[in-house]
Design a protein around this motif. Structure first.
Motif, mmCIF file in Angstrom:
data_model
loop_
_atom_site.group_PDB
_atom_site.id
_atom_site.type_symbol
_atom_site.label_atom_id
_atom_site.label_comp_id
_atom_site.label_asym_id
_atom_site.label_seq_id
_atom_site.Cartn_x
_atom_site.Cartn_y
_atom_site.Cartn_z
ATOM 1 N N GLU A 1 0.814 -1.223 0.000
ATOM 2 C CA GLU A 1 0.000 0.000 0.000
ATOM 3 C C GLU A 1 0.839 1.260 0.000
ATOM 4 O OE1 GLU A 1 -3.543 0.470 2.384
ATOM 5 O OE2 GLU A 1 -3.155 -1.535 3.146
ATOM 6 N N ILE B 1 5.307 3.256 -5.645
ATOM 7 C CA ILE B 1 3.966 3.362 -5.075
ATOM 8 C C ILE B 1 3.811 4.743 -4.458
ATOM 9 C CG2 ILE B 1 2.425 2.464 -3.279
ATOM 10 C CD1 ILE B 1 3.714 -0.307 -3.753
ATOM 11 N N ASN C 1 1.029 6.812 -2.521
ATOM 12 C CA ASN C 1 -0.274 6.726 -1.866
ATOM 13 C C ASN C 1 -0.653 8.101 -1.341
ATOM 14 O OD1 ASN C 1 -2.265 6.196 0.254
ATOM 15 N ND2 ASN C 1 -1.761 4.042 -0.083
ATOM 16 N N ASN D 1 -6.597 1.105 -1.883
ATOM 17 C CA ASN D 1 -5.430 0.693 -1.100
ATOM 18 C C ASN D 1 -4.731 -0.513 -1.713
ATOM 19 O OD1 ASN D 1 -7.437 -1.027 -0.024
ATOM 20 N ND2 ASN D 1 -7.832 0.470 1.575
ATOM 21 N N ARG E 1 -4.096 4.835 -4.508
ATOM 22 C CA ARG E 1 -2.731 4.363 -4.727
ATOM 23 C C ARG E 1 -2.376 4.528 -6.201
ATOM 24 N NH1 ARG E 1 -1.138 -1.919 -4.074
ATOM 25 N NH2 ARG E 1 -2.511 -1.984 -5.875
ATOM 26 N N SER F 1 0.303 3.751 -8.768
ATOM 27 C CA SER F 1 1.542 2.979 -8.878
ATOM 28 C C SER F 1 2.131 3.117 -10.267
ATOM 29 C CB SER F 1 1.381 1.538 -8.402
ATOM 30 O OG SER F 1 0.172 0.982 -8.802
#
Ligand code: PMP
Length: 374
Positions: free
Chosen positions: A150, A289, A291, A316, A343, A345
């Motif tokens: 996450e 990642i 977040n 998440n 998130r 990515s």
């Protein structure tokens, strides 16, 4: 389309798909058959297995092919519990694991095992003192992921292994390395067991691996003919293409990481103008990642609004189906922050133009939804 959900899954690289089709067509013989078609497939299977071992720097008897990381995690935790259950019933896991680990822990708890949850500090790194205190003579296993799915928090795996060895040299160390593979260097000699998955590294879905260090005895989950952990016909096209995915993932790691960091920085810089958007990143988060918490807007609403412009980001984790983010709650102790995460990515394949499109549309949607929420 702008795809920014690479931690949920990656597209299969064209050259990997080509190999999949080629092997499916040209090597359809069962590797266990005695005739020449079988032999031909058996030879390719050996070659692919050798390539996997060479890339990961492990031995052939240390590889167990699975269907993916969830199965690898099951085999690691349940297989260890079944093999070493008489020696002890305690297992330690971190508070930043993938949901699949907690599901397995629940099952083990219902079978009499005791799960101890080790604390982490404010940066998300395992609290070494807490880990030391939790390791008891009856602790059979510690499972801590290498990179959290996450927040991308990377754990110091080598140091953790040293602590475990010092406190109880019999305790086995498993690490879910699914989000680390192809993103950061990994050293399997630092662990006893490690899980990985092909579809996170541009390979096909339906295959993964459990690394099991020589000498570690775990019980299989499946039984059939022979002694294999996964009896049945080996899925040759999957194995060959997984080995190719691993090889490609191991190339130019630094170059890929530099580009990803630049993109991450660009997004963070852009989002600075929104005082209500919080970036959930610590100094141990890897840049793949990113977040963030939208605070005033529900993640689900935002994700679906972006989707209308063919922009795809994650909540998440894909596997938790967009529930509250346990990792964000753990780190920041803020429910609203944990309920409004998205998130983003990033891949080395991500183009700067795609980020421009993403950010333009982000502004448009954010301002519109913010106005509505007011
Ligand atoms: N562990 C981690 C850290 C993951 O990110 C994922 C995928 N979201 C899994 C396990 C499960 O992987 P698979 O889909 O291969 O079962």
């Amino acid at each position: 389309m702008v795809y920014l959900d690479y931690s949920a899954t990656t597209p299969v690289l064209p050259e990997i798909l080509d190999s999949y089709i080629k092997v499916t067509n040209e090597y359809f013989g069962n590797p266990n058959s005695l005739h020449s078609l079988g032999t031909k497939s058996q030879e390719l299977l050996k070659e692919a297995t050798k390539q996997i071992c060479d890339i990961l720097n492990i031995k052939e008897n240390e590889t167990i092919i699975t269907s993916g990381a969830t199965e690898s995690n099951n085999l690691a935790l349940i297989g260890t519990a079944m093999a070493y259950g008489e020696k002890g019933s305690r297992i330690i896991v971190s508070k930043l694991e993938h949901d699949s680990i907690y599901g397995i822990c629940k099952y083990l708890e219902s079978n009499g095992f005791i799960i101890d949850y080790v604390n982490n500090d404010k940066e998300g790194v395992i609290d070494f003192e807490d880990l030391k205190n939790l390791i008891k003579p009856e602790t059979i296993l510690v499972s801590i992921n290498a990179v959290n799915s996450e927040l991308g928090i990377r754990q110091p795996i080598k140091t953790i292994k040293q602590i475990i060895n010092k406190e109880n040299s019999k305790t086995i160390f498993h690490s879910d390395m699914t989000q680390a593979m192809g993103k950061v260097p990994v050293n399997l000699s630092d662990v006893d067991l490690a899980s990985m998955s092909s579809h996170k590294i541009y390979g096909p879905k339906g295959i993964g691996l459990l690394y099991k260090k020589e000498g570690i005895n775990i019980k299989p989950l499946f039984y059939g003919s022979g002694e294999d952990f996964r009896p049945g016909t080996p899925p040759l096209p999957l194995i060959v293409t997984f080995s190719k995915a691993l090889r490609l993932a191991s190339l130019d790691l630094n170059k890929k990481a530099d580009k990803i960091k630049k993109i991450n920085d660009k997004i963070c810089e852009h989002l600075k103008k929104y005082p209500n958007i919080l970036i959930n990143q610590t100094k141990y988060s890897i840049p793949n990642i990113l977040n963030i918490s939208l605070m005033d807007i529900k993640s689900e609403t935002f994700i679906h609004a972006l989707e209308k412009y063919e922009i795809f980001v994650g909540s998440n984790t894909a596997c938790s189906g967009g529930k509250i983010s346990a990792a964000v709650l753990n780190l920041y102790q803020d429910k609203k922050r944990a309920l409004t995460t998205i998130r983003i990515s990033i891949s080395y394949l991500t183009k700067y133009e795609e980020i421009n499109v993403f950010l333009d549309n982000f502004d448009l949607i954010y301002n519109r939804l913010k106005e509505l929420s007011n």
